[in-house]
Enzyme design. Sequence first.
Site, short mmCIF file in Angstrom:
data_model
loop_
_atom_site.label_atom_id
_atom_site.label_comp_id
_atom_site.label_asym_id
_atom_site.label_seq_id
_atom_site.Cartn_x
_atom_site.Cartn_y
_atom_site.Cartn_z
N TYR A 2 -5.76 -18.13 0.07
CA TYR A 2 -4.48 -18.83 -0.06
C TYR A 2 -3.59 -18.04 -1.02
O TYR A 2 -3.96 -17.74 -2.15
CB TYR A 2 -4.75 -20.23 -0.61
CG TYR A 2 -3.62 -21.24 -0.47
CD1 TYR A 2 -2.30 -20.85 -0.27
CD2 TYR A 2 -3.88 -22.60 -0.56
CE1 TYR A 2 -1.29 -21.78 -0.13
CE2 TYR A 2 -2.88 -23.55 -0.44
CZ TYR A 2 -1.59 -23.14 -0.24
OH TYR A 2 -0.58 -24.07 -0.11
N CYS A 3 -2.39 -17.68 -0.55
CA CYS A 3 -1.38 -17.02 -1.39
C CYS A 3 -1.93 -15.73 -1.99
O CYS A 3 -2.39 -14.85 -1.27
CB CYS A 3 -0.88 -17.99 -2.45
SG CYS A 3 0.56 -17.40 -3.38
#
Length: 580
Positions: free
Chosen positions: A312-313
């Site tokens: 994530y990210c």
Amino acid sequence: MEAQNLNEPHLPTLEQMQQWTEVMGRAQQLLLEQAAGATGRALPFNPDAVARIQTSFANEGLALWQRFLDSGGMLRDQAEPPPPSSPAARKDRRFADPAWSNHPFYDLIRQSYLLLSDYLLKLTDAVDGVDPKQKAKLRFATSGMLDAVSPSNFPLTNPQVMEKTLQSGGENLVKGLQHMLADMEKGQLTQTDGAVFEIGRNIATTPGKVIKETPLYQLIHYTPTTDKVLETPLVIFPAWINRFYILDLSPEKSFVKWALDQGISVFLVSWKSADASMKDLLWDDYILRGQVDAIDTVRELLSVPSVHTIGYCVAGTTLAATLALLAARGEADKVASATFFTAQVDFSEAGDLSLFVDDDQMKLVDQLSTSGFLDGRYMAATFNLLRGRDLIWNYVVNNYLLGQDYPPFDLLYWNGDTTNLPAQWHKNYLTQLYRDNQLVVPDALSIDDTPLDLRKVETPLYIQAGREDHIAPAESVWKATSHFSGPIRFLLAGSGHIAGVVNPPAAGKYQYWSCDELPKSLEDFVADAKETKGSWWPDWAEWIKSLGDSTVSAKKGGRVPGKGSLKALEDAPGRYVKQR
């Protein structure tokens, strides 16, 4: 004494209207002279563009005053819309209260502000002959300044605040002052009532065990909810810029629980918030002693050749580097698939965050991290600045001026639950990736003396982007599709960096767009994509299962948290996520 209603028709008097007209005329003239004069002399403008902008501004300003004079200072009928040609006709949540349109004083303030905002932003766009990044910085600064000086942010020029002050006898301002002083003491803007939430009680509640702890992370193994599970487990890497429980907010919103219910063995890395002992950590540590170590740990625990992964990210950016490292070492088969949640690998169009990577910003990072780590409140403030109107000034009005109680909202609680970052790693990330874009340059970066080349990655990838993402813009996320060599499924989800990811099927919110074949450009994707209402999570689960996998019992050996070779250290969510 009965509070005075700001919308009563006997307000204002003729004398007041004459005074307001004179004052607003002088104020508008001063603003015009300042914008067209001082700003124009300081920057190289395109003279033809400036002439057109000034002419339009003058014409619209005259039209605004003519409408005001024609109204005779009378209150507008609430059913009567503002003139369609006026900037005030635009939808703007700051000016949603009817008094902004119906009361002549506030209507004039609002329309003058919107007109001037249009003028200054157009004037900024007319700057010619400067570096595009400098121009982007100028526009960002101008937009931020205009958001800050909005009349909605000041008591005397906000009709809602004035009415609330009259009704409460000023109690709203006293309560707002209490809110502001409390925020100043903790050094952070409050967005929700934090007392309502408790980690492990009503958020981050999915059952599981911490089965490993290192100085960098804890590994959580979640309890299966099905009798059979896919043989290949899933390892989730949340961003260490935030707490992991964005993916486990509540049972209704939890991606972790939902994945378990799909018959997937789920492991998750809970990163430690940085302290002085982590001052020397670099990206290499998050790759080697973080992601690679967790992948190998799960493989060995379950005696499986490979794992599915999610990043994530920033953890997705790091996962791309991990895949390149494994490919260079001939160990690519350790990862069966990789999913990127709003993650960037090519930072050439990284959005407004790329404006925070110049030398002055790096000096500021040094000043703020003398103990070797960067206080998470700095990053929180940076992210809030990207959407200052919604994430700063909205709360200034509601919390400080209106004195409203904080609403209980789990997502906002998570947003305010900051983590600290190793300072040297953070600087390297900003300079090597955001500024210099080295990850997509073959062999420009090395991990453990191994050059990284994304072109060697043939692992199946699922790349998700958010249509309204202001942190990892869809245009930037899309660029990853041209740097890998394996099969790629790209999906564009409705909403942004958080809500675009955390969108459980039961909520029935938003939509997503997908194509059976990967187009050559994002423009082609948007033109050809099929829109599907609701959550994209089922699409992802179908993709995972389409890769081919057998099922095994979820009740035997290491599939049960703490029953394999790694014993339970404590219950999920663990102690790292609670450390401040």
